[in-house]
Design an enzyme around this catalytic site. Structure first.
Site, short mmCIF file in Angstrom:
data_model
loop_
_atom_site.label_atom_id
_atom_site.label_comp_id
_atom_site.label_asym_id
_atom_site.label_seq_id
_atom_site.Cartn_x
_atom_site.Cartn_y
_atom_site.Cartn_z
N ASP A 41 0.83 -1.22 0.00
CA ASP A 41 0.00 0.00 0.00
C ASP A 41 0.86 1.27 0.00
OD1 ASP A 41 -2.28 -1.68 0.29
OD2 ASP A 41 -2.03 -1.66 2.46
N GLU A 208 -11.73 -1.24 -2.76
CA GLU A 208 -11.11 -0.52 -1.66
C GLU A 208 -9.97 0.35 -2.18
OE1 GLU A 208 -9.79 -3.55 1.04
OE2 GLU A 208 -8.39 -4.44 -0.39
#
Length: 321
Positions: A41, A208
């Site tokens: 991420d 997401e």
């Protein structure tokens, strides 16, 4: 029906026999990197001091530094110790999915704390004059969610638009949401409307990691679809839609709303690069870049940093190179 099924089986068998490079032809490989590539991420920025920094899930917001965006060194963590309030959301004080930006003379680092599989979650923010690891001062909670909510307060992505500050967020539950932030505090405006930007048509609503950028007259919503965090079995992929308004509605190039499962496929797994996602976008020296993680099929599915140039077609849609 039997012939249809037989044709499908034969087609799948044929594709399985194709070399990996043939199946990967539609997607470019990431920029070759050296040094400490392990990351999850990522959010990347070219700091005022000339260095590149990448913050990520892992550690107490893990940090990597580079002078050329190609060789990366481990730079420890954003924080020396977890702020005490993080333990309200998990027993290890483990933060996820940071987002780094620069505004009003300082850097702002947004992040999430939660536990796997629950929406008892919170997004927090820290500030720093330099943006370097170890210089951050935590400012506390920005926005929270609980098990009675229909959204999940993780994966923040902050953008300033038309003089106002906004934060997209969300993971599973009912997908991607947005709230307005107070630009002075960097926190959610009290009583702010929780807007809905994107979802999938059926449970578990696997979308997401939103990130929004402006290009031309449009805002572009990038999001990760399908399954993360399973090494080479990950099915993450990056999709994108756009809108003339920061609050949507976002649609893909065919006009399908992202609230109805739309989204153009920008990047998917290919070759040894499995589960491409957890993306962010940054601009450096006039060039837009897509940062993301992938799982390396040649290294036991280890998550690594992917960087690709982000270009724009004549009709304004992003492409990776």
């Amino acid at each position: 029906m039997i012939r249809t099924r037989l044709a499908a089986v034969l087609a799948a068998a044929f594709l399985a026999l194709l070399p990996t490079t043939a199946r990967a032809a539609d997607y470019p490989d990431p920029l070759p990197l050296t040094g400490q590539e392990i990351i999850h991420d990522p959010t990347v920025t070219h700091l005022k001091n000339g260095q590149y920094v990448a913050y990520s899930t892992g550690g107490i917001i893990g940090a990597r530094l580079s002078t050329d965006m190609k060789h990366w060194d481990d730079a420890g963590n954003a924080f020396a110790t977890p702020p005490s309030w993080w333990y309200e959301y998990n027993s290890t004080g483990d933060p996820w999915a940071p987002d780094l930006s620069f505004r009003d003379g300082r850097y702002w680092l947004y992040y999430a704390v939660s536990s796997w599989g629950t929406n008892h979650s919170a997004i927090g923010v820290a500030t720093s004059k330099s943006g370097m690891p170890g210089t951050w001062t935590d400012q506390g909670k920005v926005f929270t969610s609980d098990t009675t909510d229909t959204w999940n307060a993780i994966d923040p992505g902050v953008i300033k638009a038309d003089g106002r500050l906004w934060m997209a967020f969300g993971s599973y539950w009912t997908g991607i949401r947005m709230v307005e932030l107070n630009p002075k505090t960097g926190k959610a405006v009290p009583g702010a409307t929780v807007r809905h930007l994107a979802t999938r048509p059926d449970a578990p609503y696997a979308v997401e990691g939103p990130y929004i950028v402006k290009h031309g007259h449009h805002y572009y919503l990038f999001a990760s679809y399908d399954g993360c965090c399973a090494g080479v079995n990950s099915t993450y992929k990056i999709r994108v839609g756009r809108s003339t308004s920061i609050t949507g509605p976002y649609v893909d190039s065919a006009g399908t709303p992202m609230l109805e499962g739309g989204g153009d496929l920008l990047l998917a797994g290919h070759g040894k690069y499995f589960g491409t996602g957890g993306q962010s976008v940054f601009r450096d020296k006039g060039q837009d870049w897509l940062a993301y993680h992938y799982y390396d099929g040649d290294d036991n599915g280890t998550p690594k940093l992917g960087l690709n140039k982000l270009s724009w077609s004549h009709d304004g849609w992003p492409t990776v190179k």
